[in-house]
Design a protein around this motif. Structure first.
Motif, PDB file in Angstrom:
ATOM      1  N   UNK A 141       0.595  -1.263   0.083  1.00 30.44           N
ATOM      2  CA  UNK A 141       0.036  -0.015   0.056  1.00 30.44           C
ATOM      3  C   UNK A 141       0.733   1.197  -0.076  1.00 30.44           C
ATOM      4  N   UNK A 142       2.144   1.079   0.693  1.00 29.44           N
ATOM      5  CA  UNK A 142       2.861   2.502   0.813  1.00 29.44           C
ATOM      6  C   UNK A 142       4.010   2.603   0.095  1.00 29.44           C
ATOM      7  N   UNK A 143       4.568   1.397  -0.583  1.00 28.83           N
ATOM      8  CA  UNK A 143       5.490   1.218  -1.321  1.00 28.83           C
ATOM      9  C   UNK A 143       6.831   1.308  -0.246  1.00 28.83           C
ATOM     10  N   UNK A 144       6.753   0.674   0.706  1.00 32.28           N
ATOM     11  CA  UNK A 144       7.824   0.605   1.756  1.00 32.28           C
ATOM     12  C   UNK A 144       8.804  -0.434   1.451  1.00 32.28           C
ATOM     13  N   UNK A 145      10.070  -0.282   1.412  1.00 28.64           N
ATOM     14  CA  UNK A 145      10.960  -1.769   1.215  1.00 28.64           C
ATOM     15  C   UNK A 145      11.394  -2.006   2.444  1.00 28.64           C
ATOM     16  N   UNK A 146      11.635  -3.414   2.385  1.00 29.25           N
ATOM     17  CA  UNK A 146      12.094  -4.287   3.323  1.00 29.25           C
ATOM     18  C   UNK A 146      12.972  -5.496   2.844  1.00 29.25           C
ATOM     19  N   UNK A 147      14.013  -5.676   2.907  1.00 30.13           N
ATOM     20  CA  UNK A 147      15.049  -6.726   2.369  1.00 30.13           C
ATOM     21  C   UNK A 147      14.541  -7.910   3.262  1.00 30.13           C
ATOM     22  N   UNK A 148      14.206  -8.992   2.762  1.00 27.90           N
ATOM     23  CA  UNK A 148      13.829 -10.198   3.294  1.00 27.90           C
ATOM     24  C   UNK A 148      14.841 -11.248   2.826  1.00 27.90           C
ATOM     25  N   UNK A 149      15.300 -12.149   4.181  1.00 29.77           N
ATOM     26  CA  UNK A 149      16.291 -13.147   3.545  1.00 29.77           C
ATOM     27  C   UNK A 149      15.731 -14.254   4.478  1.00 29.77           C
ATOM     28  N   UNK A 150      15.662 -15.348   3.653  1.00 22.86           N
ATOM     29  CA  UNK A 150      14.897 -16.615   4.105  1.00 22.86           C
ATOM     30  C   UNK A 150      15.372 -17.895   3.460  1.00 22.86           C
ATOM     31  N   UNK A 151      15.236 -19.094   4.308  1.00 18.42           N
ATOM     32  CA  UNK A 151      15.930 -20.259   3.719  1.00 18.42           C
ATOM     33  C   UNK A 151      14.604 -20.901   2.777  1.00 18.42           C
ATOM     34  N   UNK A 152      15.061 -21.549   1.724  1.00 18.69           N
ATOM     35  CA  UNK A 152      13.994 -22.012   0.711  1.00 18.69           C
ATOM     36  C   UNK A 152      13.971 -23.410   1.187  1.00 18.69           C
ATOM     37  N   UNK A 153      12.815 -23.477   2.462  1.00 20.91           N
ATOM     38  CA  UNK A 153      12.636 -25.106   2.831  1.00 20.91           C
ATOM     39  C   UNK A 153      11.791 -25.663   1.813  1.00 20.91           C
ATOM     40  N   UNK A 169      15.979   1.070  -5.399  1.00 20.05           N
ATOM     41  CA  UNK A 169      15.321   1.698  -6.700  1.00 20.05           C
ATOM     42  C   UNK A 169      14.003   1.497  -6.980  1.00 20.05           C
ATOM     43  N   UNK A 170      13.268   0.357  -6.311  1.00 19.52           N
ATOM     44  CA  UNK A 170      11.998  -0.048  -6.652  1.00 19.52           C
ATOM     45  C   UNK A 170      10.894   0.397  -5.459  1.00 19.52           C
ATOM     46  N   UNK A 171      11.837   0.915  -4.420  1.00 20.56           N
ATOM     47  CA  UNK A 171      11.202   1.191  -3.094  1.00 20.56           C
ATOM     48  C   UNK A 171      10.042  -0.137  -2.777  1.00 20.56           C
ATOM     49  N   UNK A 172      10.463  -1.256  -2.752  1.00 16.26           N
ATOM     50  CA  UNK A 172       9.616  -2.408  -2.660  1.00 16.26           C
ATOM     51  C   UNK A 172      10.336  -3.554  -1.915  1.00 16.26           C
ATOM     52  N   UNK A 173       9.872  -4.298  -1.326  1.00 19.08           N
ATOM     53  CA  UNK A 173      10.476  -5.578  -0.477  1.00 19.08           C
ATOM     54  C   UNK A 173      11.242  -6.396  -1.811  1.00 19.08           C
ATOM     55  N   UNK A 174      12.290  -7.049  -1.370  1.00 17.36           N
ATOM     56  CA  UNK A 174      12.866  -7.816  -2.439  1.00 17.36           C
ATOM     57  C   UNK A 174      13.530  -8.964  -1.577  1.00 17.36           C
ATOM     58  N   UNK A 175      13.381 -10.242  -1.923  1.00 19.05           N
ATOM     59  CA  UNK A 175      13.722 -11.467  -1.136  1.00 19.05           C
ATOM     60  C   UNK A 175      14.919 -12.192  -1.590  1.00 19.05           C
ATOM     61  N   UNK A 176      15.720 -12.570  -0.837  1.00 19.95           N
ATOM     62  CA  UNK A 176      16.860 -13.639  -1.141  1.00 19.95           C
ATOM     63  C   UNK A 176      16.665 -15.023  -0.183  1.00 19.95           C
ATOM     64  N   UNK A 177      16.522 -16.085  -1.281  1.00 16.55           N
ATOM     65  CA  UNK A 177      16.308 -17.342  -0.479  1.00 16.55           C
ATOM     66  C   UNK A 177      17.473 -18.174  -0.829  1.00 16.55           C
ATOM     67  N   UNK A 178      17.944 -18.664   0.234  1.00 19.09           N
ATOM     68  CA  UNK A 178      19.038 -19.607   0.226  1.00 19.09           C
ATOM     69  C   UNK A 178      18.568 -21.208   0.354  1.00 19.09           C
ATOM     70  N   UNK A 179      19.383 -21.922  -0.247  1.00 19.80           N
ATOM     71  CA  UNK A 179      19.200 -23.349  -0.198  1.00 19.80           C
ATOM     72  C   UNK A 179      20.582 -24.010  -0.743  1.00 19.80           C
TER      73      UNK A 179
END
Lengths: 170, 219
Positions: free
Chosen positions: A92-104, A155-165
């Motif tokens: 709703x607000x174009x608020x960015x958060x960097x998400x880091x998570x495992x790819x279970x 650049x996008x002012x939006x969340x971006x996710x990195x998944x690890x596995x």
């Protein structure tokens, strides 16, 4: 039980340092546990343990509004929990958060309980229009992808996710 | 019970340099915007379950500034675990006002009245906050009680949670027509200006075209 490899924890911490990450909200899981521990011990990073991933996203969003460079560490099952907050605040607000998570539940996962997490995570990220990258190969690649994800997040002012596995986990 | 508009009018009179994170649900935000004349330190953001978390993050990011959150009973009941984070990680520069009208205000009403939340029954948000570990939690049921509680919270060097029991009433101000995106830009630009920091960075390449001595602070 798998854990993030030490060299991959180091690579992630190097990426955080280059970005200037100074705030992390987290709800730990088995694979990312060593990274949570490293972050908690790192000078210059404030870590807030949350009992609910949606609250973690809210706190990271608030920290960003105040000028912090924030990361949310959570299991990919937590994305389901955080979806409501992501839609209500970040979408709703174009608020960015960097998400880091495992790819279970990714190819190679040995755990039956992780299977639903793997089935849901990519369709859910797509539904939320969150760009994501899956890192499976090396510590060097992990560092690069975290830095690139952060660039796009800004650049996008939006969340971006990195998944690890894969080879990121032993 | 406190009349909501009286409560907000009183709070508006107490706010000076504080940053106010006000929940976007319902009609109270119309009144807050009207009462505070769109002041720069307001951000009306966060729907059900999100507002107090945003306030925690903001207060942690700016420990030298006082942050006031105004949240609602329905929102806290949706995400009560935020009380646990408040108790254990809530910063001392934060005061949280939970406006408890015992109903879901934003959905309006019918001839049968409001749809009530469970604080109308046995649920007590102050007790929930105390149970979570919040030391300074109280409930105000009259305007003088509210005034006393907020004066104490705003003067304190500790986290406070004030639950205000309020009466239903129709909106005493015109509706807002401001999106969350507009709120974000206005508030972030204010923080950037008042704190001398850069938060929004949309182009790294363009920054490289600028003389290094003139590049914005990227901290």
């Amino acid at each position: 039980m798998g854990k993030m490899k030490p060299e991959c924890v180091k690579a992630a911490m190097e990426a955080f340092h280059e970005i200037g990450v100074n705030f992390v909200a987290g709800l730990p899981d088995g694979w990312l546990l060593p990274l949570h521990e490293a972050v908690r011990e790192a000078p210059g990073i404030e870590y807030v343990a949350v009992p609910h991933e949606g609250i973690g996203v809210s706190i990271c969003a608030g920290a960003w509004l105040g000028g912090k460079k924030a990361v949310m560490l959570m299991e990919n099952s937590g994305l389901r929990v955080a979806t409501e907050t992501i839609a209500r605040i970040c979408m709703a607000g174009d608020i960015p958060v960097l998400l880091l998570m495992p790819y279970r539940g990714d190819i190679g996962d040995t755990e039956y309980w992780a299977v639903p997490h793997g089935i849901v995570v990519e369709p859910l990220l797509k539904a939320l229009r969150i760009p994501y990258t899956v890192v499976r190969d090396s510590a060097d690649d992990l560092k690069k992808q975290i830095l690139r994800a952060h660039n796009l997040m800004n650049a996008s002012e939006y969340p971006v996710a990195v998944l690890i596995s894969g080879d990121i986990v032993w | 019970m406190v009349k909501r508009y009286e409560m907000l009018s009183d709070l508006a009179g107490r706010i000076k340099d504080e940053l106010v994170v006000f929940y976007r649900v319902g009609i109270s935000c119309f009144e807050w915007e009207h009462l505070t004349r769109h002041r720069e330190g307001n951000i009306i953001i966060g729907d059900m379950g999100c507002t107090t978390g945003i306030g925690i993050g903001l207060a942690k990011a700016l420990p030298h500034r006082r942050v006031v959150v105004v949240d609602g009973d329905g929102s806290i009941l949706l995400e009560p675990a935020v009380l646990v984070v408040l108790a254990n990680y809530g910063p001392p520069n934060l005061a949280v006002l939970i406006h408890d009208n015992e109903s879901y205000e934003s959905i309006g009403w019918t001839e049968k009245g409001r749809f009530r939340t469970d604080t109308h029954l046995k649920t007590d948000i102050e007790a929930m906050a105390r149970g979570a570990g919040v030391k300074n939690a109280c409930t105000a049921r009259t305007l003088p009680e509210f005034q006393g509680a907020m004066a104490k919270a705003l003067a304190s060097q500790e986290l406070h949670v004030v639950v205000a029991k309020t009466e239903d009433q129709a909106a005493q101000a015109p509706p807002r027509h401001t999106s969350t995106k507009e709120e974000k830009y206005r508030f972030v630009r204010y923080i950037e200006r008042s704190e001398g920091i850069r938060i929004i960075r949309l182009s790294v390449e363009k920054e490289r075209l600028v003389d290094p001595s003139l590049r914005p602070d990227s901290s």
